[in-house]
Design a protein around this motif. Structure first.
Motif, PDB file in Angstrom:
ATOM      1  N   MET A   1     -35.108 -43.974  12.552  1.00  0.00           N
ATOM      2  CA  MET A   1     -34.097 -44.551  12.780  1.00  0.00           C
ATOM      3  C   MET A   1     -34.416 -45.927  12.423  1.00  0.00           C
ATOM      4  N   ALA A   2     -33.804 -46.511  11.992  1.00  0.00           N
ATOM      5  CA  ALA A   2     -33.440 -48.140  11.261  1.00  0.00           C
ATOM      6  C   ALA A   2     -34.822 -49.023  12.690  1.00  0.00           C
ATOM      7  N   GLN A   3     -35.704 -49.532  12.166  1.00  0.00           N
ATOM      8  CA  GLN A   3     -36.054 -50.957  12.992  1.00  0.00           C
ATOM      9  C   GLN A   3     -35.281 -52.035  13.351  1.00  0.00           C
ATOM     10  N   ALA A   4     -34.431 -52.048  13.111  1.00  0.00           N
ATOM     11  CA  ALA A   4     -33.041 -53.003  14.468  1.00  0.00           C
ATOM     12  C   ALA A   4     -32.774 -51.872  15.617  1.00  0.00           C
ATOM     13  N   ALA A   5     -32.356 -50.909  15.130  1.00  0.00           N
ATOM     14  CA  ALA A   5     -32.023 -49.485  16.348  1.00  0.00           C
ATOM     15  C   ALA A   5     -33.099 -49.468  16.823  1.00  0.00           C
ATOM     16  N   GLU A   6     -34.402 -49.118  16.594  1.00  0.00           N
ATOM     17  CA  GLU A   6     -35.314 -48.996  17.478  1.00  0.00           C
ATOM     18  C   GLU A   6     -35.398 -50.856  18.339  1.00  0.00           C
ATOM     19  N   GLN A   7     -35.560 -51.240  17.804  1.00  0.00           N
ATOM     20  CA  GLN A   7     -35.511 -52.841  18.956  1.00  0.00           C
ATOM     21  C   GLN A   7     -33.689 -53.296  20.136  1.00  0.00           C
ATOM     22  N   ALA A   8     -33.477 -52.893  19.542  1.00  0.00           N
ATOM     23  CA  ALA A   8     -31.889 -52.957  20.132  1.00  0.00           C
ATOM     24  C   ALA A   8     -32.029 -51.673  20.989  1.00  0.00           C
ATOM     25  N   VAL A   9     -32.661 -50.480  21.339  1.00  0.00           N
ATOM     26  CA  VAL A   9     -32.934 -49.251  22.321  1.00  0.00           C
ATOM     27  C   VAL A   9     -33.614 -50.022  23.345  1.00  0.00           C
ATOM     28  N   GLY A  67     -35.763 -36.642  21.703  1.00  0.00           N
ATOM     29  CA  GLY A  67     -35.520 -37.080  20.221  1.00  0.00           C
ATOM     30  C   GLY A  67     -35.914 -38.557  19.929  1.00  0.00           C
ATOM     31  N   ARG A  68     -35.289 -39.435  20.728  1.00  0.00           N
ATOM     32  CA  ARG A  68     -35.950 -40.942  20.587  1.00  0.00           C
ATOM     33  C   ARG A  68     -37.208 -41.070  20.126  1.00  0.00           C
ATOM     34  N   ALA A  69     -37.807 -40.442  22.118  1.00  0.00           N
ATOM     35  CA  ALA A  69     -39.597 -40.772  21.405  1.00  0.00           C
ATOM     36  C   ALA A  69     -40.020 -40.392  20.068  1.00  0.00           C
ATOM     37  N   LEU A  70     -39.515 -39.172  20.231  1.00  0.00           N
ATOM     38  CA  LEU A  70     -40.054 -38.071  19.237  1.00  0.00           C
ATOM     39  C   LEU A  70     -39.878 -39.222  17.622  1.00  0.00           C
ATOM     40  N   GLY A  71     -39.313 -40.043  17.466  1.00  0.00           N
ATOM     41  CA  GLY A  71     -38.896 -40.253  16.797  1.00  0.00           C
ATOM     42  C   GLY A  71     -39.665 -41.876  16.201  1.00  0.00           C
ATOM     43  N   GLN A  72     -39.700 -42.160  17.449  1.00  0.00           N
ATOM     44  CA  GLN A  72     -40.831 -43.662  17.601  1.00  0.00           C
ATOM     45  C   GLN A  72     -42.573 -43.241  17.177  1.00  0.00           C
ATOM     46  N   ALA A  73     -42.331 -41.926  18.039  1.00  0.00           N
ATOM     47  CA  ALA A  73     -43.988 -41.148  17.758  1.00  0.00           C
ATOM     48  C   ALA A  73     -44.783 -40.473  16.021  1.00  0.00           C
ATOM     49  N   LEU A  74     -43.603 -39.691  16.248  1.00  0.00           N
ATOM     50  CA  LEU A  74     -43.962 -39.419  14.714  1.00  0.00           C
ATOM     51  C   LEU A  74     -43.157 -39.950  13.276  1.00  0.00           C
ATOM     52  N   PRO A  75     -43.880 -40.444  11.708  1.00  0.00           N
ATOM     53  CA  PRO A  75     -43.868 -41.292  10.635  1.00  0.00           C
ATOM     54  C   PRO A  75     -42.669 -40.880  10.088  1.00  0.00           C
ATOM     55  N   HIS A  76     -42.550 -40.206  10.659  1.00  0.00           N
ATOM     56  CA  HIS A  76     -40.510 -39.566   9.549  1.00  0.00           C
ATOM     57  C   HIS A  76     -39.234 -40.315  10.509  1.00  0.00           C
ATOM     58  N   PRO A  77     -38.671 -40.851   9.837  1.00  0.00           N
ATOM     59  CA  PRO A  77     -36.950 -40.834  11.221  1.00  0.00           C
ATOM     60  C   PRO A  77     -36.473 -40.284  11.627  1.00  0.00           C
ATOM     61  N   ASP A  78     -36.453 -38.892  11.048  1.00  0.00           N
ATOM     62  CA  ASP A  78     -34.642 -38.425  11.466  1.00  0.00           C
ATOM     63  C   ASP A  78     -35.068 -36.783  11.944  1.00  0.00           C
ATOM     64  N   GLY A 135     -38.133 -35.578   9.195  1.00  0.00           N
ATOM     65  CA  GLY A 135     -38.470 -35.765   8.028  1.00  0.00           C
ATOM     66  C   GLY A 135     -37.180 -37.701   7.791  1.00  0.00           C
ATOM     67  N   ASP A 136     -36.417 -37.358   6.468  1.00  0.00           N
ATOM     68  CA  ASP A 136     -35.894 -38.438   6.152  1.00  0.00           C
ATOM     69  C   ASP A 136     -34.351 -37.688   5.245  1.00  0.00           C
ATOM     70  N   LEU A 137     -33.751 -37.516   6.343  1.00  0.00           N
ATOM     71  CA  LEU A 137     -32.210 -37.153   5.325  1.00  0.00           C
ATOM     72  C   LEU A 137     -31.731 -37.695   4.754  1.00  0.00           C
ATOM     73  N   ASP A 138     -31.826 -39.390   4.006  1.00  0.00           N
ATOM     74  CA  ASP A 138     -31.554 -40.031   2.577  1.00  0.00           C
ATOM     75  C   ASP A 138     -32.234 -39.084   1.515  1.00  0.00           C
ATOM     76  N   GLY A 139     -33.231 -38.351   2.259  1.00  0.00           N
ATOM     77  CA  GLY A 139     -34.207 -37.907   0.913  1.00  0.00           C
ATOM     78  C   GLY A 139     -33.697 -36.467   0.004  1.00  0.00           C
ATOM     79  N   LEU A 140     -32.898 -35.695   1.279  1.00  0.00           N
ATOM     80  CA  LEU A 140     -31.956 -34.800   0.495  1.00  0.00           C
ATOM     81  C   LEU A 140     -31.759 -34.423  -0.357  1.00  0.00           C
ATOM     82  N   SER A 141     -31.790 -33.783  -0.537  1.00  0.00           N
ATOM     83  CA  SER A 141     -30.441 -33.063  -2.158  1.00  0.00           C
ATOM     84  C   SER A 141     -29.492 -33.081  -2.192  1.00  0.00           C
ATOM     85  N   ASP A 142     -28.521 -33.523  -2.786  1.00  0.00           N
ATOM     86  CA  ASP A 142     -27.061 -33.260  -2.493  1.00  0.00           C
ATOM     87  C   ASP A 142     -26.178 -31.936  -3.122  1.00  0.00           C
ATOM     88  N   GLU A 143     -27.292 -31.521  -3.071  1.00  0.00           N
ATOM     89  CA  GLU A 143     -26.600 -29.946  -3.220  1.00  0.00           C
ATOM     90  C   GLU A 143     -26.177 -28.613  -2.276  1.00  0.00           C
TER      91      GLU A 143
END
Length: 296
Positions: A1-9, A67-78, A135-143
């Protein structure tokens, strides 16, 4: 999750939203799934009464909060894969989430989390336990190689919502006010006493305040439509026993299409298989849950 979103929540629940459509990180959903770090691995939360269904807190809403709590606790965002066991029914009010990192790798990390509430004597009662891989959804293959196709649902303006008929589920109005759901007319026979007998539910989905979907809100989406048991001629609460959700890619802006199917009801339990498609015709989430048949 983006840092801005984490601050907002971290804004308190109930704070007025900005004028105009809500945005990711600044919406009722974000405020009501907010978690506050108490100490390492421990988060305080408040389960909102706004996400209840027949007096119980919706399972998808709970999944998004963990899911939000785990997104803050783990090093990967998604969230990539999230499996939850619902142990006891959750109720509106305070809760505590305890997380643990199981494994951390270069592209994936795995953790577990449990949500607890308090009994009358002050002891903790575990409501839901989750294990998830991030993980990071932005890093996935487009295939993409798939035989899956988007569900055939009539245009949104030809589908039906809560305002198109009487309330048929006493006590269920709270969550429906926060969702924008328009159901395929062929799956709403239950609402007029004429269920089709098929275990199918299809419709358009969005949040009522206009917030676009993101990976976290997809955890809500898979469990937000009326249960397929209604079209099987059954009424009442259909409590989830276990729910596994796979987030396949980051959804495009716009309404989602959701298709849910039950093929087997036996022994007092049924399964629900859900597919979620975005406005770009991509399969963005899949889930399977085991639920208890409503008790007559």
């Amino acid at each position: 999750m983006a840092q801005a979103a984490e601050q907002a929540v971290e804004q308190p629940s109930g704070q007025a939203a900005q004028a105009g459509p809500a945005t990711i990180g600044n919406s009722e959903f974000d405020r009501d799934t907010a978690v506050t770090l108490r100490e390492e691995g421990v988060y305080d939360a408040e389960l909102s009464a706004g996400w209840t269904i027949i007096h119980a807190v919706n399972g998808g809403y709970l999944l998004a909060m963990l899911g939000r709590a785990l997104g803050q606790a783990l090093p990967h965002p998604d969230p990539f894969s999230v499996s939850a066991h619902y142990l006891t029914a959750s109720v509106p009010g305070p809760a505590v989430i305890r997380t643990q990192t199981v494994r951390t790798g270069r592209t994936l990390s795995t953790g577990q989390a449990s949500l607890f509430q308090y009994a009358e004597d002050g002891t903790e009662v575990e409501r839901i336990r989750v294990i998830a891989t991030y993980g990071d959804l932005d890093g996935l293959s487009d295939e993409v190689r798939t035989s899956a196709k988007p569900p055939a649902i009539p245009p949104l303006e030809h589908c039906l919502g809560p305002s198109d008929g009487p309330a048929v589920i006493p006590g269920s109005s709270a969550i429906t006010e926060r969702l924008d759901i328009k159901l395929d007319p062929s799956t709403v026979g239950w609402a007029v006493g004429q269920p089709s007998g098929k275990g199918e539910m299809r419709g358009w989905f969005g949040l009522a305040d206009g917030r676009d979907a993101d990976p976290l809100s997809l955890l809500l989406t898979v469990d937000a439509l009326p249960p397929t048991s209604f079209e099987l001629g059954l009424k009442g609460w259909t409590p989830t026993i276990e729910l596994t959700t796979h987030i396949r890619c980051r959804p495009a802006p716009g309404p989602l299409r959701v298709s849910i199917t039950t093929r087997n009801l036996a022994g007092g339990f049924l399964e629900e298989d859900a597919d979620v498609w975005d406005s770009a015709d991509r399969l963005v989430a899949q889930s399977r849950q085991l639920a208890r048949v409503p008790r007559s």
